[in-house]
Motif scaffolding. Structure first.
Motif, PDB file in Angstrom:
ATOM      1  N   ARG A 307       5.286  -2.957   9.605  1.00 44.38           N
ATOM      2  CA  ARG A 307       5.096  -3.637   8.318  1.00 44.38           C
ATOM      3  C   ARG A 307       4.960  -2.641   7.178  1.00 44.38           C
ATOM      4  N   ALA A 308       4.241  -1.549   7.429  1.00 44.54           N
ATOM      5  CA  ALA A 308       4.028  -0.558   6.368  1.00 44.54           C
ATOM      6  C   ALA A 308       5.306   0.171   5.992  1.00 44.54           C
ATOM      7  N   GLN A 309       6.244   0.276   6.936  1.00 40.63           N
ATOM      8  CA  GLN A 309       7.485   0.994   6.651  1.00 40.63           C
ATOM      9  C   GLN A 309       8.479   0.147   5.864  1.00 40.63           C
ATOM     10  N   THR A 310       8.171  -1.139   5.631  1.00 40.68           N
ATOM     11  CA  THR A 310       9.031  -1.981   4.805  1.00 40.68           C
ATOM     12  C   THR A 310       8.798  -1.624   3.348  1.00 40.68           C
ATOM     13  N   THR A 311       9.780  -1.005   2.721  1.00 37.36           N
ATOM     14  CA  THR A 311       9.614  -0.496   1.355  1.00 37.36           C
ATOM     15  C   THR A 311      10.000  -1.513   0.297  1.00 37.36           C
ATOM     16  N   GLU A 312      10.694  -2.592   0.682  1.00 39.98           N
ATOM     17  CA  GLU A 312      11.141  -3.566  -0.310  1.00 39.98           C
ATOM     18  C   GLU A 312       9.963  -4.406  -0.804  1.00 39.98           C
ATOM     19  N   HIS A 313       9.874  -4.570  -2.122  1.00 39.96           N
ATOM     20  CA  HIS A 313       8.851  -5.425  -2.726  1.00 39.96           C
ATOM     21  C   HIS A 313       9.501  -6.743  -3.121  1.00 39.96           C
ATOM     22  N   GLU A 314       8.859  -7.836  -2.764  1.00 41.09           N
ATOM     23  CA  GLU A 314       9.336  -9.153  -3.156  1.00 41.09           C
ATOM     24  C   GLU A 314       8.349  -9.769  -4.128  1.00 41.09           C
ATOM     25  N   ALA A 315       8.835 -10.795  -4.851  1.00 39.98           N
ATOM     26  CA  ALA A 315       7.981 -11.458  -5.832  1.00 39.98           C
ATOM     27  C   ALA A 315       6.755 -12.044  -5.142  1.00 39.98           C
ATOM     28  N   GLY A 316       5.581 -11.756  -5.681  1.00 36.58           N
ATOM     29  CA  GLY A 316       4.348 -12.260  -5.107  1.00 36.58           C
ATOM     30  C   GLY A 316       3.701 -11.329  -4.108  1.00 36.58           C
ATOM     31  N   ASP A 317       4.331 -10.179  -3.779  1.00 35.95           N
ATOM     32  CA  ASP A 317       3.748  -9.238  -2.822  1.00 35.95           C
ATOM     33  C   ASP A 317       2.536  -8.527  -3.406  1.00 35.95           C
ATOM     34  N   THR A 318       2.543  -8.282  -4.708  1.00 38.92           N
ATOM     35  CA  THR A 318       1.472  -7.518  -5.330  1.00 38.92           C
ATOM     36  C   THR A 318       0.755  -8.373  -6.369  1.00 38.92           C
ATOM     37  N   GLU A 319      -0.440  -7.902  -6.712  1.00 34.56           N
ATOM     38  CA  GLU A 319      -1.245  -8.547  -7.732  1.00 34.56           C
ATOM     39  C   GLU A 319      -2.174  -7.503  -8.326  1.00 34.56           C
ATOM     40  N   PRO A 320      -2.673  -7.725  -9.540  1.00 33.86           N
ATOM     41  CA  PRO A 320      -3.627  -6.774 -10.111  1.00 33.86           C
ATOM     42  C   PRO A 320      -4.921  -6.765  -9.283  1.00 33.86           C
ATOM     43  N   LEU A 321      -5.338  -5.563  -8.864  1.00 34.44           N
ATOM     44  CA  LEU A 321      -6.543  -5.410  -8.052  1.00 34.44           C
ATOM     45  C   LEU A 321      -7.473  -4.408  -8.721  1.00 34.44           C
ATOM     46  N   ASN A 322      -8.742  -4.749  -8.831  1.00 36.30           N
ATOM     47  CA  ASN A 322      -9.757  -3.835  -9.335  1.00 36.30           C
ATOM     48  C   ASN A 322     -10.382  -3.123  -8.144  1.00 36.30           C
ATOM     49  N   HIS A 361      -4.285  -7.042   1.453  1.00 36.19           N
ATOM     50  CA  HIS A 361      -4.237  -6.948   2.924  1.00 36.19           C
ATOM     51  C   HIS A 361      -3.780  -5.561   3.377  1.00 36.19           C
ATOM     52  N   ARG A 362      -2.801  -4.995   2.697  1.00 32.89           N
ATOM     53  CA  ARG A 362      -2.360  -3.646   3.058  1.00 32.89           C
ATOM     54  C   ARG A 362      -3.447  -2.613   2.751  1.00 32.89           C
ATOM     55  N   LEU A 363      -4.144  -2.799   1.631  1.00 34.33           N
ATOM     56  CA  LEU A 363      -5.235  -1.873   1.313  1.00 34.33           C
ATOM     57  C   LEU A 363      -6.337  -1.944   2.372  1.00 34.33           C
ATOM     58  N   GLN A 364      -6.632  -3.153   2.844  1.00 33.03           N
ATOM     59  CA  GLN A 364      -7.634  -3.287   3.900  1.00 33.03           C
ATOM     60  C   GLN A 364      -7.190  -2.552   5.158  1.00 33.03           C
ATOM     61  N   GLU A 365      -5.909  -2.689   5.507  1.00 32.73           N
ATOM     62  CA  GLU A 365      -5.400  -1.999   6.691  1.00 32.73           C
ATOM     63  C   GLU A 365      -5.466  -0.490   6.500  1.00 32.73           C
ATOM     64  N   LEU A 366      -5.143  -0.006   5.291  1.00 32.31           N
ATOM     65  CA  LEU A 366      -5.214   1.424   5.007  1.00 32.31           C
ATOM     66  C   LEU A 366      -6.640   1.930   5.173  1.00 32.31           C
ATOM     67  N   LEU A 367      -7.607   1.241   4.544  1.00 35.82           N
ATOM     68  CA  LEU A 367      -8.995   1.697   4.605  1.00 35.82           C
ATOM     69  C   LEU A 367      -9.556   1.584   6.016  1.00 35.82           C
ATOM     70  N   ASP A 368      -9.194   0.518   6.742  1.00 33.12           N
ATOM     71  CA  ASP A 368      -9.672   0.366   8.117  1.00 33.12           C
ATOM     72  C   ASP A 368      -9.196   1.520   8.996  1.00 33.12           C
ATOM     73  N   ASN A 369      -7.947   1.938   8.818  1.00 34.88           N
ATOM     74  CA  ASN A 369      -7.447   3.061   9.628  1.00 34.88           C
ATOM     75  C   ASN A 369      -8.170   4.358   9.285  1.00 34.88           C
ATOM     76  N   GLU A 441       2.626   5.005   0.237  1.00 35.84           N
ATOM     77  CA  GLU A 441       3.964   5.083  -0.363  1.00 35.84           C
ATOM     78  C   GLU A 441       4.438   3.706  -0.820  1.00 35.84           C
ATOM     79  N   TRP A 442       4.082   2.657  -0.098  1.00 34.18           N
ATOM     80  CA  TRP A 442       4.457   1.297  -0.496  1.00 34.18           C
ATOM     81  C   TRP A 442       3.861   0.949  -1.859  1.00 34.18           C
TER      82      TRP A 442
END
Length: 469
Positions: A307-322, A361-369, A441-442
């Motif tokens: 999942r992390a190696q998927t570099t394509e961004h689709e609409a709705g994948d990201t959002e502003p995060l504090n 969700h990706r940030l959580q996976e990054l921090l958990d690792n 990188e994503w």
């Protein structure tokens, strides 16, 4: 399946659409050209008839000066002046002293009959209406040869019938030629479209001949109008190649990583089956349980890496995060696990907001690792610190432990798949930091590996900062 079969199935035809698109403007052009022809012919007919009308007026004036000095008009001349095969023409003669003399008394120019200072020797043209008929008239003032102190106003008028009839005749003569020209143009366009569309046949055959080849079509021998389509197809092929490569890599990684635990499962299962000693069976089952956990963790990390190696961004994948709010929440979820492992897990960060455009969700996976890596390798009684800081236009997320650390010679290889530091006692798949790097990188960020202040490992993830939404 050829294009005729597709047409029978009700598919839209590009050739038909092109021809229809061209035929409608050509038909409109024919109508527009016919209107231009008619009005041009009418202008020409008006010019010719105006010249004839002026000549008739001058002829009448000369005839009256030589043959009718009293201002009268002979019956023969009157018949010729008024005769028209499809209607009626008019003339009139007025005297400045005696008034109406001959012709039609209604026919007279607008305004004064004898304007002051009108001594022109050329007739003047104007439009007039008599008996609901539109007429074109020409008037000329002459001196009465019988009474030099008197003036005569001579007017000749004709209906507009002949003018419009001649214009229509010119139009009817031009329509067949224009229609023939339109048909010839349409046939040429049809042949041109047909020949032009045939240039797509080699490209169609080239794509149809492929089976599993996803190489780019390229721009060679591709018409300029089709380039956007072929480049879009090349982009699709590229994404498909990337997806297939990910799938192949996942299968290869899974086969590589699961081979050892599966082989161990087989060995210890055989041990348990072959032995009647309860201790041996219990030991074999304990090994089987640990191998199953290892296989589960490995498969989960393989999926996460894919999942992390998927570099394509689709609409709705990201959002502003504090991150100043998100990271403390994610760290707090791991505190109980850290306490159970006798590890001091803490957080340091600013009170103000730090915004990024990311995926929670990706940030959580990054921090958990990163935290898992510290819990696994730092050891009991160690300390792990998660920190946030702003560095110019970037945000730095750091996870640092005070464990044994990593020799400087191996720091550059920490983001590689399946790489484990030689001599490491703890078992692992070597995928945790690879997942971290791919997730960074994503997010258009990067990962940095270095030795911490207390000799342990410090991993920094740098994100581009986002203005407050």
């Amino acid at each position: 399946m050829n294009h005729r079969t597709l047409l029978r199935e009700g598919r839209q035809s590009l050739r038909k659409r092109l021809l229809t698109t061209l035929l409608v403007p050509l038909t409109g052009l024919l109508i527009f050209n016919s209107l231009i022809t008619y009005f041009g012919a009418l202008i020409y007919a008006n010019h010719v008839h105006d010249e004839s009308l002026l000549n008739d007026t001058l002829t009448l004036v000369q005839m009256m000066a030589t043959e009718s000095p009293d201002g009268g008009v002979s019956p023969q001349a009157q018949f010729l002046l008024e005769y028209e095969p499809g209607g009626h023409n008019y003339f009139s003669v007025f005297s400045a002293k005696r008034g109406f003399i001959a012709g039609n008394p209604v026919l007279q120019p607008p305004g004064k009959l004898f304007p002051d200072g009108d001594d022109s020797d050329q007739p003047r043209l104007y439009d007039v209406q008599i008996e609901k008929r539109a007429l074109r008239a020409a008037s000329l003032v002459m001196t009465n040869t019988r009474d030099p102190s008197d003036q005569l106003l001579v007017t000749v008028a004709e209906t507009l019938r002949d003018r419009h009839q001649e214009a229509r005749q010119i139009l009817f003569l031009s329509i067949p030629a224009q229609t023939l020209l339109l048909l010839v143009a349409f046939v040429l366009v049809w042949l041109g479209v047909r020949k032009g569309l045939r240039q797509l046949d080699p490209l169609t055959m080239q794509i149809a001949s492929r089976e599993h080849d996803l190489a780019p079509i390229g721009d060679e021998n591709v018409p300029a109008e089709i380039l956007p389509l072929t480049r879009t197809i090349d982009g699709l092929f590229g994404r498909l190649r990337g997806m297939l490569a990910l799938h192949e890599r996942f299968i290869a990684d899974a086969a590589h990583q699961l081979r050892t635990p599966l082989a161990g499962l087989s060995v210890h299962a055989e041990r348990a089956q072959a032995s009647s000693d309860p201790e041996t069976i219990r030991d074999a089952l304990n090994h089987i349980e640990r191998l199953i956990q290892r296989a589960n963790r490995t498969s989960s990390q393989l999926l996460a890496l894919t999942r992390a190696q998927t570099t394509e961004h689709e609409a709705g994948d990201t959002e502003p995060l504090n991150l100043a709010t998100v990271i403390p929440e994610l760290v707090g979820q791991r505190v109980h696990e850290a306490l159970a492992a006798d590890v001091d897990l803490g957080y340091e960060g600013p009170s103000g907001p730090l915004w990024i455009d990311g995926d929670r969700h990706r940030l959580q996976e990054l921090l958990d690792n990163l935290i898992d890596n510290g819990l696994r390798y730092a050891g009991r009684g160690s300390m792990i610190t998660v920190s946030l800081a702003q560095e110019g236009n970037e945000i730095c997320l750091a996870v640092e432990d005070n464990g044994p650390g990593v020799p400087p010679a191996w720091l550059e290889r920490l983001g590689e798949r399946f790489f484990r530091v030689p001599g490491a006692e703890e078992a692992g798949s070597g995928l945790g930091l690879a997942i971290v790097q791919r997730i960074a990188e994503w997010h258009d960020g990067r990962a940095r590996y270095m030795t911490g202040n207390e000799g342990g490992l410090r991993v920094e993830i740098v994100f581009p900062i986002m203005q407050k939404p």
